[in-house]
Design a protein around this motif. Structure first.
Motif, PDB file in Angstrom:
ATOM      1  N   ASP A   1       0.522  -1.015   0.290  1.00 12.62           N
ATOM      2  CA  ASP A   1      -0.251  -0.375  -0.162  1.00 12.62           C
ATOM      3  C   ASP A   1       1.187   1.118   0.344  1.00 12.62           C
TER       4      ASP A   1
ATOM      5  N   ASN B   1      -6.134   3.615  -1.426  1.00 13.30           N
ATOM      6  CA  ASN B   1      -4.870   3.778  -0.472  1.00 13.30           C
ATOM      7  C   ASN B   1      -5.736   4.094   0.941  1.00 13.30           C
TER       8      ASN B   1
ATOM      9  N   LYS C   1      -6.012  -0.209   1.456  1.00 15.71           N
ATOM     10  CA  LYS C   1      -4.747  -0.825   1.859  1.00 15.71           C
ATOM     11  C   LYS C   1      -4.783  -2.222   2.368  1.00 15.71           C
TER      12      LYS C   1
END
Length: 281
Positions: free
Chosen positions: A215, A262, A268
């Motif tokens: 991520d 994200n 994520k």
């Protein structure tokens, strides 16, 4: 991004230059004017011939089929190696896109087999940034960008039972987990990887390519290195089960190929992954 990357590179290395020979994979970290960064996957093939260098450079636009490959030439002079783009030999790009010509300086870390540096460009509209490369166990890719067909492990197993083609199938190793910020596979993932190993043993003609991703949390360079190490950890585990290392290649993309936002924990979690691509049968 208005421009893609082209190449004029200056390496600074206090080492035996033969160690630079081969394929390198990495990430270009572009510093945007709004304070954010954008990552692009890059590859460099270096062929050392005495004081001379030649090779290729490839860059890809994230989450798209667009890429550029150029030939490069260079010369070793003491602790400096100058590498210059010669010509673009292949590309797939959007109409109206241009190429940035980069000037970069790298430091070579022999123990980590890593080239790290920063670049600038005099091309209008191009912005500076960093480049990080690590030695790759995969041959330089001159073909089109791999946009693999998403699938699942169960689907691949069924196709193999039915003796149907599986090359190009790709799936996320959903049950492979790591401690936060670490590349060591936790023990609860071993049974899942043992299943993958058995599948490979039963189908000895299959070769695979592992892709590590992260991520956007943390440092861009560290994310790239972490993604590379996580993909390698899966490769190492499969090799320990008896799979020939010649059947496995791997690379890391850091955060350059996100599949979800994200901005949320769920997104994520999706982006922290290792993918398995079947590249031949």
């Amino acid at each position: 991004m208005k421009y893609f990357q082209s190449l004029l590179l200056l390496f600074v290395c206090g080492t035996t230059f033969a160690q630079l020979d081969g394929s390198w994979q990495g990430v270009l970290i572009q510093d945007n004017q709004n304070g954010t960064t954008t990552n692009f996957a890059i590859w460099v093939e270096l062929i050392v011939d005495g004081p001379q260098l030649k090779g290729s450079f490839r860059s890809e636009q994230a989450n798209s089929p667009y890429y550029k490959i150029s030939s490069i030439i260079g010369k070793i002079n003491g602790d400096n190696v100058v590498i210059k783009e010669k010509e673009i030999v292949n590309q797939n790009t959007e109409s109206g896109k241009g190429w940035c010509f980069l000037l970069a300086r790298f430091d070579y870390n022999a123990s980590e087999q890593k080239l790290k540096g920063s670049y600038t460009s005099e091309t209008e509209g191009c912005v500076p940034g960093e480049l990080v490369l690590v030695k790759s166990n995969r041959a330089f890719n001159r073909a089109a960008t791999e946009i693999a067909e998403a699938s699942s492990l169960e689907n691949v197993e069924q196709l193999l039972v039915e003796k149907k083609a599986v090359a190009g199938k790709q799936f996320v190793l959903t049950d492979v987990n790591y401690q936060s910020g670490k590349h060591n596979i936790i023990s609860s993932s071993h049974a899942y990887l043992d299943k993958i190993a058995e599948l490979l043993k039963e189908n000895s003609s299959i070769k695979i390519h592992l892709k590590g991703h992260t991520d956007s949390d943390g440092d861009d360079e560290n994310n790239f290195i972490l993604s590379h190490k996580r993909a390698k950890s899966v490769s190492d585990y499969l090799i320990k089960t008896g799979i020939d290392k010649a059947r496995i290649t791997y690379e890391g993309y850091g955060e350059s190929r996100s599949v979800a936002t994200n901005e949320t924990k769920e997104g994520k979690r999706e982006n922290r992954r290792v993918e398995l691509l079947i590249i031949s049968e």
